[in-house]
Design an enzyme around this catalytic site. Structure first.
Site, PDB file in Angstrom:
ATOM      1  N   ARG A   1       0.842  -1.201   0.000  1.00 34.80           N
ATOM      2  CA  ARG A   1       0.000   0.000   0.000  1.00 34.80           C
ATOM      3  C   ARG A   1       0.874   1.247   0.000  1.00 34.80           C
ATOM      4  O   ARG A   1       0.589   2.217  -0.684  1.00 34.80           O
ATOM      5  CB  ARG A   1      -0.975   0.007   1.199  1.00 34.80           C
ATOM      6  CG  ARG A   1      -1.753   1.322   1.299  1.00 34.80           C
ATOM      7  CD  ARG A   1      -3.003   1.294   2.171  1.00 34.80           C
ATOM      8  NE  ARG A   1      -2.945   0.402   3.306  1.00 34.80           N
ATOM      9  CZ  ARG A   1      -2.217   0.605   4.408  1.00 34.80           C
ATOM     10  NH1 ARG A   1      -1.500   1.702   4.537  1.00 34.80           N
ATOM     11  NH2 ARG A   1      -2.224  -0.286   5.378  1.00 34.80           N
TER      12      ARG A   1
ATOM     13  N   TYR B   1     -17.386  16.312 -14.281  1.00 33.41           N
ATOM     14  CA  TYR B   1     -17.751  14.892 -14.372  1.00 33.41           C
ATOM     15  C   TYR B   1     -18.767  14.525 -13.269  1.00 33.41           C
ATOM     16  O   TYR B   1     -18.632  14.972 -12.127  1.00 33.41           O
ATOM     17  CB  TYR B   1     -16.474  14.051 -14.242  1.00 33.41           C
ATOM     18  CG  TYR B   1     -16.720  12.573 -14.232  1.00 33.41           C
ATOM     19  CD1 TYR B   1     -17.058  11.894 -15.404  1.00 33.41           C
ATOM     20  CD2 TYR B   1     -16.644  11.845 -13.047  1.00 33.41           C
ATOM     21  CE1 TYR B   1     -17.311  10.535 -15.384  1.00 33.41           C
ATOM     22  CE2 TYR B   1     -16.890  10.481 -13.028  1.00 33.41           C
ATOM     23  CZ  TYR B   1     -17.226   9.835 -14.202  1.00 33.41           C
ATOM     24  OH  TYR B   1     -17.477   8.493 -14.191  1.00 33.41           O
TER      25      TYR B   1
ATOM     26  N   ASP C   1      -8.747  18.208 -14.165  1.00 31.97           N
ATOM     27  CA  ASP C   1      -9.010  16.854 -14.672  1.00 31.97           C
ATOM     28  C   ASP C   1      -8.602  16.841 -16.150  1.00 31.97           C
ATOM     29  O   ASP C   1      -9.232  17.476 -16.984  1.00 31.97           O
ATOM     30  CB  ASP C   1     -10.501  16.540 -14.488  1.00 31.97           C
ATOM     31  CG  ASP C   1     -10.872  15.115 -14.897  1.00 31.97           C
ATOM     32  OD1 ASP C   1     -10.207  14.560 -15.789  1.00 31.97           O
ATOM     33  OD2 ASP C   1     -11.844  14.574 -14.338  1.00 31.97           O
TER      34      ASP C   1
ATOM     35  N   LYS D   1      -9.590   5.711 -19.135  1.00 30.20           N
ATOM     36  CA  LYS D   1      -9.953   6.166 -20.482  1.00 30.20           C
ATOM     37  C   LYS D   1      -8.736   6.070 -21.421  1.00 30.20           C
ATOM     38  O   LYS D   1      -8.229   4.997 -21.612  1.00 30.20           O
ATOM     39  CB  LYS D   1     -10.541   7.575 -20.395  1.00 30.20           C
ATOM     40  CG  LYS D   1     -11.528   7.771 -19.220  1.00 30.20           C
ATOM     41  CD  LYS D   1     -12.804   6.951 -19.379  1.00 30.20           C
ATOM     42  CE  LYS D   1     -13.660   6.903 -18.116  1.00 30.20           C
ATOM     43  NZ  LYS D   1     -13.996   8.162 -17.497  1.00 30.20           N
TER      44      LYS D   1
HETATM   45  C1  LIG Z   1     -14.435   8.591 -16.210  1.00 31.89           C
HETATM   46  C2  LIG Z   1     -14.042   9.932 -15.720  1.00 31.89           C
HETATM   47  C3  LIG Z   1     -13.755  10.149 -14.367  1.00 31.89           C
HETATM   48  C4  LIG Z   1     -13.880   9.066 -13.316  1.00 31.89           C
HETATM   49  O1  LIG Z   1     -12.927   8.062 -13.484  1.00 31.89           O
HETATM   50  P1  LIG Z   1     -13.160   6.530 -13.050  1.00 31.89           P
HETATM   51  O2  LIG Z   1     -11.907   5.869 -13.503  1.00 31.89           O
HETATM   52  O3  LIG Z   1     -14.391   6.063 -13.744  1.00 31.89           O
HETATM   53  O4  LIG Z   1     -13.332   6.526 -11.566  1.00 31.89           O
HETATM   54  C5  LIG Z   1     -13.360  11.419 -13.990  1.00 31.89           C
HETATM   55  N1  LIG Z   1     -13.267  12.428 -14.876  1.00 31.89           N
HETATM   56  C6  LIG Z   1     -13.558  12.255 -16.180  1.00 31.89           C
HETATM   57  C7  LIG Z   1     -13.445  13.409 -17.117  1.00 31.89           C
HETATM   58  C8  LIG Z   1     -13.960  11.012 -16.649  1.00 31.89           C
HETATM   59  O5  LIG Z   1     -14.260  10.849 -17.938  1.00 31.89           O
END
Ligand SMILES: *Cc1c(COP(=O)(O)O)cnc(C)c1O
Length: 394
Positions: A50, A102, A174, A199
């Protein structure tokens, strides 16, 4: 490797080098949760996974290098990265958030952080004057997401950073839609860059992962402490999958972005399409800022049809894209924001933000672009047919 003047394209392939002990060119997968200590008085680099794991460390060093930060952190999902970073805040602090954030981040801020006395307000991040007027005496973080989801609006990152610095606030961004190949927020002054590595970075719809990177040593120390305390770390196997995905990021993003541009140009000519949202189009309202702060428009676009009936017709008549949530994968993904990502938002609020019942989002994958266009053409032609039938029925 970070000292050498290589492009990100080359760094993606070589930044983690080869294993010093065996010469293995693929990073060894260390499943061990605990590590033998040679010396009674002095412990080695790793003790418990961890707190630190060699495979995870490779991911963390790689993303830090790609984003131009001092340290990266890998989490079990994008939301784990985002939520852990919010733990930098304390009770009584205020966070100023882009209103086009998001859905999971929206939920975390409005329903979880509030329980710990952290206040928030939403702001139209495109409007720097509005941002300036919304900063309060206790604002500690300004949270950006650009391009925004699903309307691909652009925030002037340097403009917001300037306001934040003048008011003693940190900035979080983000960077999921862009990846460090297209946008490097730390070089624009952002304090914490966040990713859903689920993604584009991993890219194959087969691993959930999140990353945080900072260019500030003091914040890095705090994030390391929070990552270990909260414990939502990325498992070794998923770290390995993410490293594998990252190697092809450049070629995937380049191909998908080129296809996205062609698809956007095709869609804007079709009469069934009322609007196309893509920062690569010359008339996109944020185009000038995007050209200044990013290397490209990316591989996600949205388009508006007349209404729900038309959206349904298109979805039922295309064969290539999967109809699903998520984005940034090898397969094209068509999603319907009003029933998927933004379903929990009241209809009036959704429509006010432009997320109408005719809006579709397309994350362009790696299929043959001519076939993708043909497929969308078939879908759009089927809308013309229902419209004609409706006229006849009248
Ligand atoms: C999918 C997404 C998230 C969240 O990520 P997870 O891996 O699903 O927890 C946050 N910000 C954006 C822009 C996203 O597309």
């Amino acid at each position: 490797m970070s000292k050498k003047p290589f492009s990100l394209q080359t760094s993606l392939i070589h930044s983690h080098g080869f294993d010093k002990e065996t010469g293995a060119v693929s990073t060894p997968l260390h499943h061990a949760t605990t590590f033998h200590q040679q010396d009674f008085d002095q412990y080695g680099t790793y003790d418990y996974s961890r707190s630190g794991n060699p495979t995870r460390e490779t991911v963390e060093e790689t993303i830090a290098e790609l984003e131009g930060g001092v340290r990266g952190f890998a989490f079990s999902s994008g939301m784990a990265a985002i939520s852990t970073s919010f733990l930098l805040l304390s009770s009584g602090d205020h966070v100023l958030v882009s209103e086009e954030v998001y859905g999971g981040t929206y939920r975390m801020i409005t329903e979880v952080l509030t329980k710990f006395g952290i206040e928030y307000s939403f702001v139209n991040m495109k409007d720097l004057h509005e941002v300036a007027c919304s900063i309060k005496h206790n604002t500690k973080v300004i949270y950006m997401e650009t391009p925004s989801n699903p309307l691909l609006n652009i925030t002037d990152i340097e403009g917001v950073v300037k306001l934040a610095k003048a008011n003693g606030c940190l900035t979080f961004l983000d960077n999921t839609f862009m990846t460090p190949l297209l946008q490097r927020p730390i070089s624009l002054g952002v304090d914490v860059v966040l990713h859903s590595a689920t993604k584009f970075l991993a890219g194959h719809s087969d691993v959930l992962a999140g990353l945080a990177v900072t260019g500030n040593e003091e914040i890095a120390g705090k994030l390391a402490f929070l990552q270990n305390s909260f414990g939502a770390v990325l498992g070794a196997q998923d770290c390995w999958l993410l490293l594998r995905g990252l190697k092809t990021l450049h070629v995937r993003l380049k191909e998908s972005s080129e296809s996205a541009y062609k698809i956007a140009a095709f869609l804007e000519k079709r009469s069934e399409v009322e609007e196309v949202y893509y920062p690569g189009l010359s008339y996109h309202p944020g185009r000038e800022i995007q050209v200044r702060q990013a290397e490209g428009p990316g591989a996600v676009l949205s388009f508006r049809l007349k209404g729900e009936e038309e959206a349904k017709q298109l979805i039922q008549n295309v064969n290539i894209p999967v109809f699903a949530v998520s984005l940034g994968a090898v397969e094209s993904i068509l999603s319907y924001p009003s029933r998927m990502s933004h379903a929990s938002m009241p209809k009036a609020e959704r429509e006010r933000r432009g997320i109408t019942d005719g809006l579709l989002r397309l994350s362009v994958g790696l299929e043959n672009v001519d076939e993708l266009i043909k497929d969308l053409q078939n879908g759009l032609d089927s809308i013309q047919k229902i419209n004609r039938k409706n006229v006849i029925n009248l």
